[in-house]
Design a protein around this motif. Structure first.
Motif, PDB file in Angstrom:
ATOM      1  N   ALA A  13       0.851  -1.202   0.000  1.00  0.00           N
ATOM      2  CA  ALA A  13       0.000   0.000   0.000  1.00  0.00           C
ATOM      3  C   ALA A  13       0.884   1.248   0.000  1.00  0.00           C
ATOM      4  O   ALA A  13       0.503   2.296  -0.521  1.00  0.00           O
ATOM      5  N   LYS A  14       2.077   1.125   0.580  1.00  0.00           N
ATOM      6  CA  LYS A  14       2.997   2.248   0.614  1.00  0.00           C
ATOM      7  C   LYS A  14       3.850   2.301  -0.664  1.00  0.00           C
ATOM      8  O   LYS A  14       4.028   3.354  -1.254  1.00  0.00           O
ATOM      9  N   ARG A  16       3.367   0.622  -3.698  1.00  0.00           N
ATOM     10  CA  ARG A  16       2.632   0.634  -4.975  1.00  0.00           C
ATOM     11  C   ARG A  16       1.155   0.941  -4.748  1.00  0.00           C
ATOM     12  O   ARG A  16       0.294   0.130  -5.089  1.00  0.00           O
ATOM     13  N   PRO A  17       0.867   2.110  -4.137  1.00  0.00           N
ATOM     14  CA  PRO A  17      -0.538   2.382  -3.785  1.00  0.00           C
ATOM     15  C   PRO A  17      -1.484   2.288  -4.979  1.00  0.00           C
ATOM     16  O   PRO A  17      -2.598   1.780  -4.853  1.00  0.00           O
ATOM     17  N   ASP A  18      -1.032   2.748  -6.139  1.00  0.00           N
ATOM     18  CA  ASP A  18      -1.911   2.736  -7.313  1.00  0.00           C
ATOM     19  C   ASP A  18      -1.772   1.474  -8.156  1.00  0.00           C
ATOM     20  O   ASP A  18      -2.493   1.284  -9.129  1.00  0.00           O
ATOM     21  N   GLY A  19      -0.828   0.629  -7.792  1.00  0.00           N
ATOM     22  CA  GLY A  19      -0.642  -0.622  -8.542  1.00  0.00           C
ATOM     23  C   GLY A  19      -1.856  -1.512  -8.350  1.00  0.00           C
ATOM     24  O   GLY A  19      -2.429  -1.564  -7.261  1.00  0.00           O
ATOM     25  N   PRO A  20      -2.289  -2.201  -9.411  1.00  0.00           N
ATOM     26  CA  PRO A  20      -3.472  -3.041  -9.282  1.00  0.00           C
ATOM     27  C   PRO A  20      -3.196  -4.300  -8.458  1.00  0.00           C
ATOM     28  O   PRO A  20      -2.193  -4.971  -8.678  1.00  0.00           O
ATOM     29  N   ALA A  21      -4.085  -4.584  -7.519  1.00  0.00           N
ATOM     30  CA  ALA A  21      -3.965  -5.815  -6.731  1.00  0.00           C
ATOM     31  C   ALA A  21      -4.903  -6.881  -7.302  1.00  0.00           C
ATOM     32  O   ALA A  21      -4.510  -8.024  -7.483  1.00  0.00           O
ATOM     33  N   PHE A  22      -6.146  -6.483  -7.582  1.00  0.00           N
ATOM     34  CA  PHE A  22      -7.127  -7.434  -8.110  1.00  0.00           C
ATOM     35  C   PHE A  22      -7.855  -6.830  -9.295  1.00  0.00           C
ATOM     36  O   PHE A  22      -8.121  -5.636  -9.329  1.00  0.00           O
ATOM     37  N   ASP A  23      -8.174  -7.708 -10.198  1.00  0.00           N
ATOM     38  CA  ASP A  23      -8.845  -7.299 -11.411  1.00  0.00           C
ATOM     39  C   ASP A  23      -9.849  -8.389 -11.745  1.00  0.00           C
ATOM     40  O   ASP A  23      -9.465  -9.557 -11.871  1.00  0.00           O
ATOM     41  N   GLN A  24     -11.128  -8.043 -11.783  1.00  0.00           N
ATOM     42  CA  GLN A  24     -12.120  -9.045 -12.194  1.00  0.00           C
ATOM     43  C   GLN A  24     -13.271  -8.364 -12.910  1.00  0.00           C
ATOM     44  O   GLN A  24     -13.819  -7.379 -12.410  1.00  0.00           O
ATOM     45  N   ASP A  25     -13.631  -8.907 -14.052  1.00  0.00           N
ATOM     46  CA  ASP A  25     -14.740  -8.389 -14.849  1.00  0.00           C
ATOM     47  C   ASP A  25     -14.664  -6.867 -15.007  1.00  0.00           C
ATOM     48  O   ASP A  25     -15.666  -6.162 -14.861  1.00  0.00           O
ATOM     49  N   GLY A  26     -13.483  -6.364 -15.262  1.00  0.00           N
ATOM     50  CA  GLY A  26     -13.322  -4.936 -15.525  1.00  0.00           C
ATOM     51  C   GLY A  26     -13.215  -4.070 -14.278  1.00  0.00           C
ATOM     52  O   GLY A  26     -13.007  -2.867 -14.385  1.00  0.00           O
ATOM     53  N   ARG A  27     -13.347  -4.647 -13.089  1.00  0.00           N
ATOM     54  CA  ARG A  27     -13.191  -3.845 -11.867  1.00  0.00           C
ATOM     55  C   ARG A  27     -11.791  -4.057 -11.301  1.00  0.00           C
ATOM     56  O   ARG A  27     -11.385  -5.183 -11.042  1.00  0.00           O
ATOM     57  N   THR A  28     -11.046  -2.960 -11.132  1.00  0.00           N
ATOM     58  CA  THR A  28      -9.688  -3.054 -10.596  1.00  0.00           C
ATOM     59  C   THR A  28      -9.656  -2.503  -9.175  1.00  0.00           C
ATOM     60  O   THR A  28     -10.265  -1.478  -8.889  1.00  0.00           O
ATOM     61  N   SER A  30      -6.869  -1.312  -6.408  1.00  0.00           N
ATOM     62  CA  SER A  30      -5.434  -1.047  -6.247  1.00  0.00           C
ATOM     63  C   SER A  30      -4.969  -1.562  -4.889  1.00  0.00           C
ATOM     64  O   SER A  30      -5.785  -1.889  -4.015  1.00  0.00           O
ATOM     65  N   TYR A  31      -3.645  -1.587  -4.698  1.00  0.00           N
ATOM     66  CA  TYR A  31      -3.132  -2.015  -3.392  1.00  0.00           C
ATOM     67  C   TYR A  31      -3.598  -1.095  -2.263  1.00  0.00           C
ATOM     68  O   TYR A  31      -3.929  -1.562  -1.168  1.00  0.00           O
ATOM     69  N   ALA A  32      -3.656   0.221  -2.524  1.00  0.00           N
ATOM     70  CA  ALA A  32      -4.133   1.137  -1.471  1.00  0.00           C
ATOM     71  C   ALA A  32      -5.598   0.831  -1.143  1.00  0.00           C
ATOM     72  O   ALA A  32      -5.987   0.772   0.029  1.00  0.00           O
ATOM     73  N   GLU A  33      -6.398   0.578  -2.197  1.00  0.00           N
ATOM     74  CA  GLU A  33      -7.815   0.264  -1.963  1.00  0.00           C
ATOM     75  C   GLU A  33      -7.980  -1.087  -1.270  1.00  0.00           C
ATOM     76  O   GLU A  33      -8.808  -1.240  -0.371  1.00  0.00           O
ATOM     77  N   ALA A  34      -7.178  -2.058  -1.688  1.00  0.00           N
ATOM     78  CA  ALA A  34      -7.275  -3.385  -1.067  1.00  0.00           C
ATOM     79  C   ALA A  34      -6.845  -3.324   0.398  1.00  0.00           C
ATOM     80  O   ALA A  34      -7.429  -3.981   1.269  1.00  0.00           O
ATOM     81  N   ASP A  35      -5.840  -2.496   0.666  1.00  0.00           N
ATOM     82  CA  ASP A  35      -5.386  -2.331   2.049  1.00  0.00           C
ATOM     83  C   ASP A  35      -6.514  -1.755   2.905  1.00  0.00           C
ATOM     84  O   ASP A  35      -6.838  -2.283   3.977  1.00  0.00           O
ATOM     85  N   ALA A 217       1.079 -13.665  -5.718  1.00  0.00           N
ATOM     86  CA  ALA A 217       0.878 -12.378  -6.391  1.00  0.00           C
ATOM     87  C   ALA A 217       0.967 -11.206  -5.406  1.00  0.00           C
ATOM     88  O   ALA A 217       1.688 -10.240  -5.655  1.00  0.00           O
ATOM     89  N   ILE A 218       0.263 -11.322  -4.275  1.00  0.00           N
ATOM     90  CA  ILE A 218       0.276 -10.154  -3.368  1.00  0.00           C
ATOM     91  C   ILE A 218       1.623 -10.032  -2.657  1.00  0.00           C
ATOM     92  O   ILE A 218       2.082  -8.930  -2.381  1.00  0.00           O
ATOM     93  N   ALA A 219       2.276 -11.173  -2.389  1.00  0.00           N
ATOM     94  CA  ALA A 219       3.597 -11.068  -1.749  1.00  0.00           C
ATOM     95  C   ALA A 219       4.577 -10.346  -2.675  1.00  0.00           C
ATOM     96  O   ALA A 219       5.530  -9.740  -2.219  1.00  0.00           O
ATOM     97  N   ASN A 220       4.319 -10.406  -3.989  1.00  0.00           N
ATOM     98  CA  ASN A 220       5.198  -9.739  -4.949  1.00  0.00           C
ATOM     99  C   ASN A 220       4.618  -8.431  -5.472  1.00  0.00           C
ATOM    100  O   ASN A 220       5.175  -7.830  -6.391  1.00  0.00           O
ATOM    101  N   GLY A 221       3.505  -8.016  -4.903  1.00  0.00           N
ATOM    102  CA  GLY A 221       2.934  -6.714  -5.253  1.00  0.00           C
ATOM    103  C   GLY A 221       2.406  -6.616  -6.673  1.00  0.00           C
ATOM    104  O   GLY A 221       2.361  -5.535  -7.249  1.00  0.00           O
TER     105      GLY A 221
END
Ligand code: ATP
Ligand code: MG
Length: 509
Positions: A13-14, A16-28, A30-35, A217-221
């Motif tokens: 979250a620190k 890669r805050p804007d990096g995508p963590a999950f992506d499904q059916d067009g909804r992304t 980010s790591y900050a949002e997932a956190d 995947a999440i351990a590697n951001g």
């Protein structure tokens, strides 16, 4: 190194805050949002009385919100129990009762099943619909919590139930993250992820090949591209859309490479394809390598009880030119020891067959509420007995023969079904094959092949037997062939040989 999922989420979250963590059916997400969302979900879990050590369950296909719930539970030390959606209500009830789960999250497609099963089990878990949980979480302020210790379980996965009743393997933070840390230290290139990499998650989340991938995947951001369930077209589309890493079982890989759209698919995005969970027929592997010429292939061997992969056959052992090693499940991963042991529990000489035994930081501390099964599987010194027969060569490469339970003893000779299946697999009229032992007055047991024909093909028994005899020793070749309409498989794509065997052994065993 990460010691738990709370560390992972804070870190990315620190970083890669804007990096995508999950992506499904067009909804992304980010790591900050997932956190944030996972911390809000912790508050939601707390509001329902969940504390560290409590079990919560999931019933549904692969959904990004499931993975968020899993991470939330892991951050606060609760234990997620994903339940396979293909299970019958009776089997779902068994797992709910066994775990005593207090909450059952379900996706909309399974909400009715969830309600009816929950009402039937003693713990009577509260049922929460997955998207309702997402909406409700948004209304919560994050709360304080203490992350779990390295040896606390955070995931309880049931084994595939290929050989009998599924058993709940408890998996701790160390189990789930240990090899990633060790692999980083070893500097292996396939353990290295670039920020833009994308993990395709299409194998079911109730198995280590699903949830285990998200751990990596999440351990590697990096991004997890989540698909509700496996489909060959889904995989082809995901690869063209940018999936760089994936794990797939042989039965699913066969559907992908033989799909009409495979020929026109551009596979160049896919950097690594990891396969395993069941024996890989050599012809299929070669076909896949030819279909995806720029992809690096890795074979993974492991089990639920080892939190997945503990040995790897690296890309360099996948060259098409006469490579004997392509049949191997590779060498022990960093921090893992493998020994092939005899009945005296001592290592057998290299080249001899025995039971594959594993010492690994990823070994489960045990099966939930099954102390006897645990003691039978794990020695006091931590070595885990896999029940798989294998051979190790001088260089440490392991060759998995098959499950010891599935070995056929015919005329005093040991026959491993996987070897016979691999030999029959290339037959032009055969789509799928399973080999079993059936009772025989002459041989004790004899080898039978159960085959599914390719569309529009006729199968001739004598021809299949002759095909096998050209490729393997006569005593290993089938003495009879059954043509069956569909191959019985479980949700992890594994052949249920016990179902094929049953009619022949009724009243005999
Ligand atoms: P159960 O234990 O309930 O009978 P299961 O053993 O099929 O089910 P999993 O933990 O999903 O449940 O599978 C682990 C098993 O899968 C291994 O013990 C081995 O038999 C098989 N396996 C895994 N990877 C490979 C591989 N690369 N090659 C051959 N077999 C494999
Ligand atoms: Mg098993």
């Amino acid at each position: 190194d990460f010691s738990n999922f709370d560390d992972i989420m804070h870190f990315w979250a620190k970083e890669r805050p804007d990096g995508p963590a999950f992506d499904q059916d067009g909804r992304t997400t980010s790591y900050a949002e997932a956190d944030l969302l996972t911390r809000q979900l912790i508050a939601l879990l707390r509001s329902r009385g969940i504390a560290a050590g409590d079990r919560i369950a999931w019933l549904g296909k692969n959904r990004d919100i499931y993975f968020m719930l899993y991470i939330a539970a892991a951050r606060m030390g609760a234990v997620m129990v994903p339940i396979g959606w293909r299970l019958a209500p009776r089997e779902i009830a068994y797992i709910l009762t066994d775990t005593g789960a207090k909450l059952l999250f379900a996706d909309a497609d399974f909400i009715d099943t969830a309600h009816s099963v929950a009402g039937d089990v003693p713990a009577n878990p509260e049922v929460i619909e997955a998207e309702a949980a997402r909406t409700a979480a948004a209304g919560f302020e994050p709360v304080d919590y203490t992350p779990p210790g390295p040896h606390d379980p955070v995931l309880q996965l049931y084994t595939s139930g290929t050989t009998g009743n599924p058993k709940g393997a408890m998996l701790t933070n160390t189990n789930l993250l240990g090899l990633r840390n060790a692999g980083n230290e070893a500097g292996l290139d396939w353990n290295f992820y670039e920020p833009d990499d994308c993990m395709l998650v299409a194998m079911p989340c109730a198995h280590i090949g699903g949830t285990g991938l998200v751990n990596i995947a999440i351990a590697n951001g990096v991004r997890s591209l989540v698909q509700a369930e496996f489909s060959p077209v889904g995989v082809l589309e995901a690869i063209e859309a940018g999936a760089t890493h994936m794990f797939i079982v042989p039965a699913a890989l066969q559907m992908v490479v033989q799909h009409p759209r495979a020929a026109s698919t551009d596979f160049s995005n896919l950097k690594y394809l990891m396969y395993g969970a069941a024996p890989m027929p050599l012809e299929l592997l070669k076909e896949a390598v030819r279909t995806m010429p720029t992809t690096r292939f890795l074979q993974a061997y492991g089990m639920t009880e080892t939190a997945g992969t503990i040995s790897i056959l690296p890309p360099e052992d996948h060259s098409l030119e006469g490579n004997q090693r392509m049949r191997s499940a590779g060498k022990a991963c960093p921090a893992v020891s493998i020994e092939v042991r005899g009945p005296d529990n001592r290592e057998v000489p290299r080249g001899e067959i025995g039971e594959v035994c594993i010492l690994s930081p990823t070994n489960t501390p045990g099966y939930w509420k099954l102390p006897e099964a645990t003691a039978k599987t794990i020695d006091p010194d931590g070595w885990l007995h896999t029940g798989d027969a294998g051979v190790m060569d001088e260089d440490g490469y392991v060759y998995i023969q098959d499950r010891i339970k599935d070995m056929i003893i015919s005329g005093g000779e040991n026959v491993y079904p996987a070897e016979v299946e691999s030999a029959i697999y290339g037959h032009p009229a055969i789509a799928e094959v399973a080999v079993i032992g059936v009772p025989s007055a002459k041989w004790g047991e004899e080898v039978k092949a159960c085959v599914v024909a390719k569309p529009g093909c006729e199968i001739d028994e004598a021809d299949v037997i002759a095909w096998a005899r050209e490729r393997i020793a006569a005593f290993k070749a089938p003495k009879s062939v059954d043509v069956i309409p569909v191959m019985p498989r479980n949700a992890s794509g594994k052949i249920l040989r016990r179902e094929l065997r049953a009619p022949y052994w009724e009243g005999q065993e």
